[in-house]
Design a protein around this motif. Structure first.
Motif, mmCIF file in Angstrom:
data_model
loop_
_atom_site.group_PDB
_atom_site.id
_atom_site.type_symbol
_atom_site.label_atom_id
_atom_site.label_comp_id
_atom_site.label_asym_id
_atom_site.label_seq_id
_atom_site.Cartn_x
_atom_site.Cartn_y
_atom_site.Cartn_z
ATOM 1 N N SER A 1 34.809 54.664 -26.821
ATOM 2 C CA SER A 1 36.224 54.653 -27.181
ATOM 3 C C SER A 1 36.467 53.940 -28.503
ATOM 4 N N LEU A 2 35.692 52.897 -28.751
ATOM 5 C CA LEU A 2 35.877 52.095 -29.953
ATOM 6 C C LEU A 2 35.055 52.592 -31.133
ATOM 7 N N ASP A 3 34.223 53.615 -30.898
ATOM 8 C CA ASP A 3 33.332 54.160 -31.930
ATOM 9 C C ASP A 3 32.382 53.096 -32.473
ATOM 10 N N LEU A 4 31.808 52.334 -31.532
ATOM 11 C CA LEU A 4 30.826 51.316 -31.859
ATOM 12 C C LEU A 4 29.564 51.584 -31.047
ATOM 13 N N SER A 5 28.466 50.994 -31.472
ATOM 14 C CA SER A 5 27.255 51.110 -30.674
ATOM 15 C C SER A 5 27.321 50.121 -29.523
ATOM 16 N N PRO A 6 26.721 50.433 -28.374
ATOM 17 C CA PRO A 6 26.717 49.492 -27.242
ATOM 18 C C PRO A 6 26.114 48.147 -27.613
ATOM 19 N N GLN A 7 25.098 48.161 -28.483
ATOM 20 C CA GLN A 7 24.460 46.907 -28.888
ATOM 21 C C GLN A 7 25.440 46.013 -29.663
ATOM 22 N N THR A 8 26.191 46.651 -30.575
ATOM 23 C CA THR A 8 27.179 45.881 -31.357
ATOM 24 C C THR A 8 28.253 45.303 -30.447
ATOM 25 N N LEU A 9 28.742 46.124 -29.516
ATOM 26 C CA LEU A 9 29.799 45.669 -28.624
ATOM 27 C C LEU A 9 29.300 44.559 -27.699
ATOM 28 N N SER A 10 28.072 44.678 -27.232
ATOM 29 C CA SER A 10 27.493 43.647 -26.374
ATOM 30 C C SER A 10 27.381 42.326 -27.115
ATOM 31 N N GLY A 11 27.005 42.408 -28.399
ATOM 32 C CA GLY A 11 26.896 41.192 -29.207
ATOM 33 C C GLY A 11 28.251 40.538 -29.440
ATOM 34 N N GLN A 12 29.294 41.355 -29.657
ATOM 35 C CA GLN A 12 30.638 40.807 -29.857
ATOM 36 C C GLN A 12 31.143 40.129 -28.583
ATOM 37 N N LEU A 13 30.821 40.723 -27.418
ATOM 38 C CA LEU A 13 31.211 40.124 -26.147
ATOM 39 C C LEU A 13 30.522 38.783 -25.953
ATOM 40 N N ALA A 14 29.221 38.716 -26.297
ATOM 41 C CA ALA A 14 28.483 37.459 -26.157
ATOM 42 C C ALA A 14 29.076 36.379 -27.066
ATOM 43 N N THR A 15 29.519 36.774 -28.268
ATOM 44 C CA THR A 15 30.150 35.816 -29.189
ATOM 45 C C THR A 15 31.442 35.265 -28.596
ATOM 46 N N LEU A 16 32.236 36.159 -27.966
ATOM 47 C CA LEU A 16 33.486 35.713 -27.350
ATOM 48 C C LEU A 16 33.210 34.753 -26.201
ATOM 49 N N GLU A 17 32.229 35.082 -25.362
ATOM 50 C CA GLU A 17 31.904 34.211 -24.234
ATOM 51 C C GLU A 17 31.431 32.850 -24.714
ATOM 52 N N ALA A 18 30.675 32.848 -25.814
ATOM 53 C CA ALA A 18 30.211 31.576 -26.363
ATOM 54 C C ALA A 18 31.386 30.750 -26.895
ATOM 55 N N THR A 19 32.351 31.433 -27.504
ATOM 56 C CA THR A 19 33.531 30.743 -28.029
ATOM 57 C C THR A 19 34.355 30.139 -26.906
ATOM 58 N N LEU A 20 34.507 30.910 -25.806
ATOM 59 C CA LEU A 20 35.320 30.459 -24.683
ATOM 60 C C LEU A 20 34.580 29.486 -23.776
ATOM 61 N N GLY A 21 33.278 29.481 -23.870
ATOM 62 C CA GLY A 21 32.479 28.529 -23.115
ATOM 63 C C GLY A 21 32.247 28.911 -21.677
ATOM 64 N N SER A 22 32.402 30.188 -21.333
ATOM 65 C CA SER A 22 32.192 30.613 -19.954
ATOM 66 C C SER A 22 31.980 32.121 -19.918
ATOM 67 N N ALA A 23 31.250 32.577 -18.898
ATOM 68 C CA ALA A 23 30.991 34.012 -18.749
ATOM 69 C C ALA A 23 32.252 34.736 -18.311
ATOM 70 N N LEU A 24 32.426 35.945 -18.849
ATOM 71 C CA LEU A 24 33.582 36.767 -18.513
ATOM 72 C C LEU A 24 33.232 37.847 -17.493
ATOM 73 N N PHE A 25 31.954 38.250 -17.457
ATOM 74 C CA PHE A 25 31.496 39.290 -16.542
ATOM 75 C C PHE A 25 30.267 38.808 -15.782
ATOM 76 N N LYS A 26 30.070 39.429 -14.642
ATOM 77 C CA LYS A 26 28.826 39.274 -13.897
ATOM 78 C C LYS A 26 28.356 40.663 -13.505
ATOM 79 N N ARG A 27 27.055 40.856 -13.417
ATOM 80 C CA ARG A 27 26.517 42.167 -13.056
ATOM 81 C C ARG A 27 26.369 42.263 -11.545
ATOM 82 N N ALA A 28 26.800 43.399 -10.992
ATOM 83 C CA ALA A 28 26.680 43.642 -9.556
ATOM 84 C C ALA A 28 26.464 45.134 -9.349
ATOM 85 N N ASN A 29 25.313 45.456 -8.755
ATOM 86 C CA ASN A 29 24.986 46.867 -8.500
ATOM 87 C C ASN A 29 25.079 47.711 -9.767
ATOM 88 N N ARG A 30 24.487 47.194 -10.835
ATOM 89 C CA ARG A 30 24.413 47.884 -12.127
ATOM 90 C C ARG A 30 25.781 48.135 -12.775
#
Length: 305
Positions: free
Chosen positions: A27-56
């Motif tokens: 939807s955002l016309d980005l690569s999954p790798q780029t988007l995953s990296g941006q999410l990790a940056t946000l989580e690091a900024t906020l100091g806590s995980a936003l998602f957890k993996r469950a059943n893939r």
């Protein structure tokens, strides 16, 4: 706000809504790798995980649910703003904030605001009732766009405000059919010492009416003083006394409150004004309210002061 990146927050919001980094990346016309990296940056900024993996699949953590609730409010509002900005200027909704003096009868207040609501553009109307002096102060502070009142501003405010006379109506007296049958014969002397419902607000037409009573040597028996014009009519409908209202809304008062007109007093009039800031705001809804004649009856006058 110094550390929160709204773009990263938007990416998180898109991931949470789609439930997948891959789908959000498409939807955002980005690569999954780029988007995953941006999410990790946000989580690091906020100091806590936003998602957890469950059943893939990705599921929001409790912290993520809290962040998502705020992000959802933000970006829903952004989307609403975007939709408005994409409309042609002549189709965008108008905001109209109207101050209405408490002493004005609500049926007349509706008729006076009706022309603005008849515009082809949508109008978001906010009405506030109160004492004229306080509402005038709010108008000067730009908290209101226009003030409907039964008195003009003082001379000391003449440079700051502009008053337009909208309407003028004689005053009529109303009562239940039972009380009216007693008061109509011999009017107005029949009013002597009869129960009268009056407003406790310093309305100019009430002062005129009291002077008229005195001139006609009618002794007033005030049984209730009420600061709400609609509530006075409710008391009148219950037969507690007769009350005054502008002749121009006589038919509506009789129909809505099941009362009868027992007489009209041409010598006593209510005059209504629209007060705006001296410098025009350019609000099309205000212009419509000032220029369009209220659809009341033929006795209504309209002139600019």
């Amino acid at each position: 706000m110094e550390h929160l990146n709204l773009r990263h927050l938007h990416y998180f919001w898109m991931i949470a809504r789609s439930g997948s980094i891959v789908r959000a990346a498409e939807s955002l016309d980005l690569s999954p790798q780029t988007l995953s990296g941006q999410l990790a940056t946000l989580e690091a900024t906020l100091g806590s995980a936003l998602f957890k993996r469950a059943n893939r699949s990705l599921q929001l953590t409790d912290f993520g649910k809290t962040v998502f609730a705020y992000a959802d409010d933000i970006f829903q509002s952004v989307q609403s703003l975007t939709d408005i900005l994409q409309q042609p200027p002549e189709e965008r909704p108008l905001n109209l904030s109207v101050g209405i003096a408490a002493s004005i009868h609500k049926l007349i207040a509706y008729h006076l605001t009706e022309p603005a609501l008849a515009l082809p553009r949508p109008v978001h109307l906010v009405c506030q009732t109160g004492e004229t002096g306080q509402l005038l102060k709010q108008l000067g502070q730009r908290e209101l766009d226009i003030l409907l009142t039964d008195r003009q501003p003082d001379f000391k405010d003449a440079g700051q405000f502009r008053a337009t006379r909208l309407a003028s109506s004689s005053i009529s007296l109303f009562a239940t059919p039972e009380l009216g049958a007693r008061l109509r014969p011999g009017f107005p002397q029949s009013l002597d010492r009869q129960p009268f419902l009056t407003t406790s607000i310093n309305a100019p037409y009430i002062n005129e009416l009291m002077n008229w009573f005195a001139t006609m040597r009618i002794r007033i028996n005030v049984v209730a003083e009420v600061d709400d014009s609609a509530l006075i009519k409710v008391f009148g409908r219950q037969g507690l006394g007769y009350f005054a209202a502008p002749t121009v809304i006589s038919d509506e008062v009789c129909r809505q409150y099941e009362v009868e007109c027992i007489g009209s007093i041409e010598e006593v009039r209510e005059t209504l004004y629209a007060v705006t800031r001296a410098r025009s705001s350019g609000n099309a809804a205000v212009t419509a309210l000032l220029k369009a004649r209220p659809e009341l009856d033929d006795s209504i006058e309209k002139t600019d002061l």
